[in-house]
Design an enzyme around this catalytic site. Structure first.
Site, short mmCIF file in Angstrom:
data_model
loop_
_atom_site.label_atom_id
_atom_site.label_comp_id
_atom_site.label_asym_id
_atom_site.label_seq_id
_atom_site.Cartn_x
_atom_site.Cartn_y
_atom_site.Cartn_z
N ASP A 8 45.23 103.68 -55.27
CA ASP A 8 46.42 103.67 -54.40
C ASP A 8 47.56 103.01 -55.19
OD1 ASP A 8 48.08 103.93 -52.14
OD2 ASP A 8 47.39 102.07 -51.24
N CYS A 72 45.75 107.49 -51.00
CA CYS A 72 47.21 107.41 -50.89
C CYS A 72 47.72 108.79 -50.46
CB CYS A 72 47.78 107.02 -52.25
SG CYS A 72 49.58 107.05 -52.29
N ASN A 73 48.21 108.86 -49.24
CA ASN A 73 48.73 110.14 -48.74
C ASN A 73 49.91 110.63 -49.57
OD1 ASN A 73 47.60 110.50 -45.64
ND2 ASN A 73 47.69 108.38 -46.29
N THR A 74 50.73 109.68 -49.98
CA THR A 74 51.95 110.03 -50.72
C THR A 74 51.58 110.75 -52.03
OG1 THR A 74 52.87 108.00 -49.83
CG2 THR A 74 54.11 109.06 -51.59
N CYS A 186 49.65 106.96 -43.82
CA CYS A 186 49.78 106.13 -45.03
C CYS A 186 48.61 105.16 -44.93
CB CYS A 186 51.11 105.39 -45.03
SG CYS A 186 51.18 104.09 -46.29
N THR A 187 47.89 105.01 -46.02
CA THR A 187 46.67 104.19 -45.95
C THR A 187 46.97 102.70 -45.72
OG1 THR A 187 46.69 104.08 -48.37
CG2 THR A 187 45.29 105.77 -47.33
N HIS A 188 48.22 102.31 -45.91
CA HIS A 188 48.57 100.92 -45.60
C HIS A 188 48.56 100.66 -44.08
CE1 HIS A 188 50.02 100.69 -49.75
NE2 HIS A 188 50.18 99.40 -49.58
N1 DGL Z 1 49.38 103.86 -49.39
C1 DGL Z 1 50.23 104.92 -49.73
C2 DGL Z 1 50.02 106.13 -48.82
O1 DGL Z 1 49.00 106.31 -48.25
C3 DGL Z 1 51.69 104.75 -50.01
C4 DGL Z 1 52.39 103.50 -50.19
C5 DGL Z 1 53.62 103.59 -51.08
O2 DGL Z 1 54.69 104.05 -50.66
O3 DGL Z 1 53.45 103.18 -52.23
O4 DGL Z 1 50.91 106.93 -48.68
#
Ligand code: DGL
Length: 269
Positions: A8, A72-74, A186-188
Site C-alpha cells: 500500500d 490499495c484501491n487507488t 480505500c483500505t485506510h
Molecule cells: N490506501 C489507499 C487506497 O486504498 C490509498 C491511500 C493514498 O491516497 O495513498 O486507495
C-alpha cells in the site's frame, strides 16, 4: 507455506492484512508501504504505474514473493494489468466493493450507495465501469478525500481522531441524503470504521477485506509452487518496509508491531 506481500502507499493495507492473516495465519507476510510517494490518491496515473512497477519488480525478486496483494484501491484501479504482465505471480487487487454493496441494497429494497475513496479512485474509468456493470440500477454518490486517509495514518501513529473534522468531511452525506450502504473504497478507511459509524449512524459499511482473504485462500489451494523459503526470508518474515525511514514511519511501526510485525526497514530500488 507462501511468501505473501501486502503493498500500500501507507498503513491502509493493515485492514486487509488483518483479514488475510486471520484466514491464513501460517504463511509468511511482508508489508511494503510507499510513504515516499504518499498519498497515491493525488498521484498522476503515469507516475503511479511507473512507481508501483519499479518497486514491486525489485521487491518480489529480492524476497521470493509468491503472492502480491495490492492493498490499495487507488493503485489497483489503475496498475493491475501492467503489474500482472510484468510479475508472473498471482497479483490480487483490492478494488471498491460496489458489487457486494449493490447486492446488499437489492436484498433490502434499498437504493443509495455511497463510495468513500481517494480522489484518484473516484475519478478512475475502472470505477465508473464497476458502477455501470454492477450497480447501474442504484443511486451512487462518490466522495473523494485525502484528508480522511491522513486521519487514518495519524490515528495509527497514536493521534486522536478529530470527530468534528470527520463530520465536516462527511457533510454531503449527513442530513437527508444519507447513503444506505457505504463502500469503504480505500483500505485506510476500515481503520476509521468506528468513527465513521459514529458520524453516519445506521449506514451499512462495506469493505473488501474478507473478499480478498477468500481470494487469496482459493489461490493457495491451486497447484502452484511456493518458492523455497530460504533462511533469510524466514528471518525477515513479518517484516515491514517503508520507502523512506522517517520519524513518522518509526512511530507508525508501533501499530505494525501490534499486528505481529517486527522491525521496520527502508526499502530502496
Ligand atoms: N490506501 C489507499 C487506497 O486504498 C490509498 C491511500 C493514498 O491516497 O495513498 O486507495
Amino acid at each position: 507455506m507462501a511468501n505473501i506481500l501486502i503493498f500500500d502507499s501507507g498503513m491502509g493495507g493493515l485492514s486487509v492484512y488483518r483479514e488475510v492473516h486471520r484466514a491464513l495465519p501460517a504463511h509468511q507476510y511482508f508489508y511494503l508501504f510507499d510513504n515516499a510517494c504518499f498519498p497515491y490518491g493525488e498521484l498522476g496515473e503515469a507516475r503511479l504505474v511507473e512507481r508501483v512497477l519499479e518497486l514491486l519488480t525489485v521487491f518480489v525478486a529480492r524476497h521470493h514473493i509468491d503472492i502480491v496483494i495490492i492493498a490499495c484501491n487507488t493503485a489497483s484501479t489503475y496498475v493491475l494489468p501492467a503489474l500482472r504482465e510484468q510479475l508472473h505471480i498471482p497479483v490480487v487487487g483490492v478494488v471498491p466493493a460496489i458489487k457486494p454493496a449493490a447486492e446488499y441494497c437489492r436484498s433490502k429494497g434499498l437504493k443509495h450507495i455511497g463510495l468513500l475513496a481517494t480522489p484518484g479512485t473516484v475519478s478512475r474509468r475502472y470505477t465508473a465501469e464497476l458502477v455501470q456493470r454492477f450497480a447501474a440500477d442504484m443511486q451512487i454518490s462518490m466522495l473523494g478525500t485525502t484528508e480522511l486517509v491522513r486521519m487514518a495514518e495519524d490515528k495509527l501513529a497514536g493521534e486522536t481522531v478529530n470527530i468534528s473534522h470527520l463530520v465536516r468531511i462527511l457533510t454531503p452525506w449527513r442530513g437527508g441524503d444519507k447513503p444506505d450502504a457505504l463502500v469503504l473504497g480505500c483500505t485506510h478507511f476500515p481503520l476509521l470504521a468506528n468513527e465513521l459509524s459514529q458520524c453516519l449512524p445506521k449506514v451499512h459499511l462495506i469493505d473488501s477485506g474478507e473478499a480478498i482473504a477468500r481470494r487469496v485462500s482459493s489461490l493457495l489451494l491451486q497447484p502452484f509452487t511456493a518458492k523455497r523459503i530460504t533462511e533469510q526470508t524466514q528471518q525477515l518474515s513479518g517484516r515491514v518496509y517503508c520507502t523512506e525511514l522517517t520519524a513518522k514511519a518509526k512511530a507508525q511501526s508501533l501499530a505494525f508491531a501490534k499486528e505481529g510485525f517486527t522491525l521496520i526497514s527502508e526499502f530502496c530500488v
